[in-house]
Design a protein around this motif. Structure first.
Motif, PDB file in Angstrom:
ATOM      1  N   ALA A 132      36.644  18.696  -7.564  1.00  0.00           N
ATOM      2  CA  ALA A 132      36.869  18.082  -6.255  1.00  0.00           C
ATOM      3  C   ALA A 132      35.760  17.116  -5.839  1.00  0.00           C
ATOM      4  CB  ALA A 132      37.081  19.148  -5.188  1.00  0.00           C
ATOM      5  N   PRO A 133      34.463  17.480  -5.974  1.00  0.00           N
ATOM      6  CA  PRO A 133      33.423  16.516  -5.583  1.00  0.00           C
ATOM      7  C   PRO A 133      33.480  15.218  -6.377  1.00  0.00           C
ATOM      8  CG  PRO A 133      32.489  18.710  -5.829  1.00  0.00           C
ATOM      9  CD  PRO A 133      33.877  18.760  -6.402  1.00  0.00           C
ATOM     10  N   TYR A 134      33.891  15.306  -7.626  1.00  0.00           N
ATOM     11  CA  TYR A 134      33.983  14.117  -8.468  1.00  0.00           C
ATOM     12  C   TYR A 134      35.178  13.264  -8.052  1.00  0.00           C
ATOM     13  CZ  TYR A 134      30.614  16.490 -11.461  1.00  0.00           C
ATOM     14  OH  TYR A 134      29.498  17.116 -11.943  1.00  0.00           O
ATOM     15  N   PHE A 135      36.285  13.934  -7.729  1.00  0.00           N
ATOM     16  CA  PHE A 135      37.455  13.208  -7.256  1.00  0.00           C
ATOM     17  C   PHE A 135      37.126  12.446  -5.974  1.00  0.00           C
ATOM     18  CE2 PHE A 135      41.238  13.077  -4.498  1.00  0.00           C
ATOM     19  CZ  PHE A 135      42.097  12.345  -5.301  1.00  0.00           C
ATOM     20  N   HIS A 136      36.407  13.091  -5.072  1.00  0.00           N
ATOM     21  CA  HIS A 136      36.048  12.433  -3.814  1.00  0.00           C
ATOM     22  C   HIS A 136      35.061  11.291  -4.049  1.00  0.00           C
ATOM     23  CE1 HIS A 136      37.898  15.977  -1.941  1.00  0.00           C
ATOM     24  NE2 HIS A 136      37.995  15.225  -0.866  1.00  0.00           N
ATOM     25  N   GLU A 137      34.032  11.532  -4.856  1.00  0.00           N
ATOM     26  CA  GLU A 137      32.991  10.514  -5.011  1.00  0.00           C
ATOM     27  C   GLU A 137      33.435   9.318  -5.835  1.00  0.00           C
ATOM     28  OE1 GLU A 137      28.418   9.896  -6.678  1.00  0.00           O
ATOM     29  OE2 GLU A 137      29.298  11.898  -6.649  1.00  0.00           O
ATOM     30  N   PHE A 138      34.126   9.583  -6.940  1.00  0.00           N
ATOM     31  CA  PHE A 138      34.406   8.503  -7.886  1.00  0.00           C
ATOM     32  C   PHE A 138      35.786   7.887  -7.743  1.00  0.00           C
ATOM     33  CE2 PHE A 138      31.142  11.101 -10.002  1.00  0.00           C
ATOM     34  CZ  PHE A 138      30.160  10.129 -10.117  1.00  0.00           C
ATOM     35  N   PHE A 139      36.694   8.583  -7.067  1.00  0.00           N
ATOM     36  CA  PHE A 139      38.018   8.012  -6.894  1.00  0.00           C
ATOM     37  C   PHE A 139      38.359   7.780  -5.430  1.00  0.00           C
ATOM     38  CE2 PHE A 139      42.553   8.313  -6.098  1.00  0.00           C
ATOM     39  CZ  PHE A 139      42.998   7.260  -6.878  1.00  0.00           C
ATOM     40  N   LEU A 140      38.372   8.826  -4.618  1.00  0.00           N
ATOM     41  CA  LEU A 140      38.867   8.705  -3.252  1.00  0.00           C
ATOM     42  C   LEU A 140      37.967   7.841  -2.376  1.00  0.00           C
ATOM     43  CD1 LEU A 140      41.023   9.545  -1.226  1.00  0.00           C
ATOM     44  CD2 LEU A 140      39.641  11.567  -0.700  1.00  0.00           C
ATOM     45  N   LEU A 141      36.686   8.150  -2.325  1.00  0.00           N
ATOM     46  CA  LEU A 141      35.786   7.423  -1.434  1.00  0.00           C
ATOM     47  C   LEU A 141      35.685   5.935  -1.762  1.00  0.00           C
ATOM     48  CD1 LEU A 141      32.923  10.021  -0.850  1.00  0.00           C
ATOM     49  CD2 LEU A 141      34.889   9.488   0.605  1.00  0.00           C
ATOM     50  N   PRO A 142      35.595   5.529  -3.026  1.00  0.00           N
ATOM     51  CA  PRO A 142      35.559   4.086  -3.312  1.00  0.00           C
ATOM     52  C   PRO A 142      36.826   3.352  -2.868  1.00  0.00           C
ATOM     53  CG  PRO A 142      34.723   5.315  -5.180  1.00  0.00           C
ATOM     54  CD  PRO A 142      35.313   6.322  -4.242  1.00  0.00           C
ATOM     55  N   ARG A 143      37.996   4.003  -2.996  1.00  0.00           N
ATOM     56  CA  ARG A 143      39.232   3.353  -2.566  1.00  0.00           C
ATOM     57  C   ARG A 143      39.234   3.157  -1.051  1.00  0.00           C
ATOM     58  NH1 ARG A 143      38.885   4.321  -7.065  1.00  0.00           N
ATOM     59  NH2 ARG A 143      37.846   2.324  -6.862  1.00  0.00           N
ATOM     60  N   ARG A 144      38.777   4.176  -0.336  1.00  0.00           N
ATOM     61  CA  ARG A 144      38.733   4.071   1.117  1.00  0.00           C
ATOM     62  C   ARG A 144      37.684   3.048   1.555  1.00  0.00           C
ATOM     63  NH1 ARG A 144      41.505   8.070   3.662  1.00  0.00           N
ATOM     64  NH2 ARG A 144      40.313   7.767   5.575  1.00  0.00           N
ATOM     65  N   ALA A 145      36.536   3.068   0.890  1.00  0.00           N
ATOM     66  CA  ALA A 145      35.473   2.124   1.240  1.00  0.00           C
ATOM     67  C   ALA A 145      35.910   0.691   0.990  1.00  0.00           C
ATOM     68  CB  ALA A 145      34.207   2.448   0.442  1.00  0.00           C
ATOM     69  N   ALA A 146      36.734   0.478  -0.026  1.00  0.00           N
ATOM     70  CA  ALA A 146      37.180  -0.877  -0.345  1.00  0.00           C
ATOM     71  C   ALA A 146      38.057  -1.466   0.756  1.00  0.00           C
ATOM     72  CB  ALA A 146      37.947  -0.876  -1.668  1.00  0.00           C
ATOM     73  N   LEU A 147      38.774  -0.613   1.486  1.00  0.00           N
ATOM     74  CA  LEU A 147      39.640  -1.098   2.557  1.00  0.00           C
ATOM     75  C   LEU A 147      38.878  -1.402   3.847  1.00  0.00           C
ATOM     76  CD1 LEU A 147      42.749   1.210   2.086  1.00  0.00           C
ATOM     77  CD2 LEU A 147      42.793  -1.278   2.068  1.00  0.00           C
ATOM     78  N   GLU A 148      37.731  -0.797   4.013  1.00  0.00           N
ATOM     79  CA  GLU A 148      37.001  -0.938   5.277  1.00  0.00           C
ATOM     80  C   GLU A 148      36.672  -2.378   5.642  1.00  0.00           C
ATOM     81  OE1 GLU A 148      33.612   1.550   5.592  1.00  0.00           O
ATOM     82  OE2 GLU A 148      34.748   3.413   5.296  1.00  0.00           O
ATOM     83  N   PRO A 149      36.138  -3.196   4.717  1.00  0.00           N
ATOM     84  CA  PRO A 149      35.796  -4.575   5.099  1.00  0.00           C
ATOM     85  C   PRO A 149      36.991  -5.368   5.597  1.00  0.00           C
ATOM     86  CG  PRO A 149      34.774  -4.008   3.006  1.00  0.00           C
ATOM     87  CD  PRO A 149      35.741  -2.914   3.321  1.00  0.00           C
ATOM     88  N   TYR A 150      38.155  -5.143   5.006  1.00  0.00           N
ATOM     89  CA  TYR A 150      39.342  -5.860   5.451  1.00  0.00           C
ATOM     90  C   TYR A 150      39.700  -5.474   6.883  1.00  0.00           C
ATOM     91  CZ  TYR A 150      39.898  -6.874   0.473  1.00  0.00           C
ATOM     92  OH  TYR A 150      39.691  -7.283  -0.812  1.00  0.00           O
ATOM     93  N   TRP A 151      39.655  -4.181   7.156  1.00  0.00           N
ATOM     94  CA  TRP A 151      39.975  -3.724   8.508  1.00  0.00           C
ATOM     95  C   TRP A 151      38.936  -4.232   9.505  1.00  0.00           C
ATOM     96  CZ3 TRP A 151      44.120  -2.173  10.846  1.00  0.00           C
ATOM     97  CH2 TRP A 151      44.015  -1.642  12.136  1.00  0.00           C
ATOM     98  N   ASP A 152      37.672  -4.164   9.103  1.00  0.00           N
ATOM     99  CA  ASP A 152      36.609  -4.616  10.006  1.00  0.00           C
ATOM    100  C   ASP A 152      36.753  -6.094  10.337  1.00  0.00           C
ATOM    101  OD1 ASP A 152      35.580  -2.077  10.041  1.00  0.00           O
ATOM    102  OD2 ASP A 152      34.011  -2.474   8.555  1.00  0.00           O
TER     103      ASP A 152
END
Length: 215
Positions: A132-152
């Motif tokens: 789970a920590p690897y899924f969050h760090e290496f897959f989930l969090l980068p995908r979410r972080a990538a969307l942030e600049p567009y929304w901002d």
């Protein structure tokens, strides 16, 4: 060649990967991820084993187990890297259009033969909670972080509803599509994906007459 140098470590319970300490360590780390990606693409995640990763990468099983707790942890990191390489970041200067394009391309990737491993990855991580920590760090969090600049950028342009942050927007944008992907109850053709993204997004935008121009 048996590459037994240390690969990057992950602190227990936190999923925080240390940087490779040497060029040899970095090569071993890359070899493990590359071998894992190839095995996943060729035969699916269920066929991947630590022994097969070791045989394909040249990194010993002892070294692999020293730095990854289970095969699902390696697969999560490898799939996260593959997704980042496969999905480009549009930058047209039109934040809403870029947001729609990125979300559409990301979800469309999940319908490709390589991206379809997403569902298998979720199942594998559920079966091996240490991943789970690897899924969050290496897959989930980068995908979410990538969307942030567009929304901002859209928020800075006055195109979004006040108080809706990037995290909430991401859940709304991708949630329905992820459900359709997992349930398989309707089409995920590129046009269908874009339509769902646009429907979700326009529910978050201010009315056209309240904004100061088109996206």
């Amino acid at each position: 060649m048996d590459t037994t140098a240390d690969v990057p470590d992950v602190s227990e319970g936190r999923g925080t990967r240390q940087r490779p300490r040497s060029a040899r360590s970095a090569r071993a780390h890359d070899a493990v991820l590359t071998a894992t990606s190839a095995l996943m693409r060729e035969e699916g995640m269920a066929a991947v084993t630590i022994d097969r990763i070791a045989g394909r990468s040249g990194v010993s099983t002892a070294t692999i187990y020293k730095h990854w707790p289970c095969k699902a942890a390696i697969m999560a990191e490898a799939f996260g890297r593959d997704t980042a390489e496969a999905v480009a970041f549009p930058d047209t200067g039109r934040p809403v259009a870029d947001l729609v394009t990125f979300a559409t391309d990301l979800l469309t990737y999940y319908t490709s033969p390589e991206g379809a491993l997403f569902g298998q990855l979720l199942a594998a991580c559920a079966a091996e909670p240490q991943a789970a920590p690897y899924f969050h760090e290496f897959f989930l969090l980068p995908r979410r972080a990538a969307l942030e600049p567009y929304w901002d950028r859209a928020a800075e342009a006055g195109l979004t509803r006040p108080g809706v942050d990037a995290s909430t927007a991401t859940d709304v944008l991708l949630g329905a599509l992820a459900f359709r992907l997992m349930a398989g109850h309707a089409s995920l053709a590129p046009d269908e994906v874009r339509t769902l993204v646009e429907y979700a997004l326009h529910g978050l935008l201010v009315p056209a007459d309240a904004g100061d121009g088109a996206p």
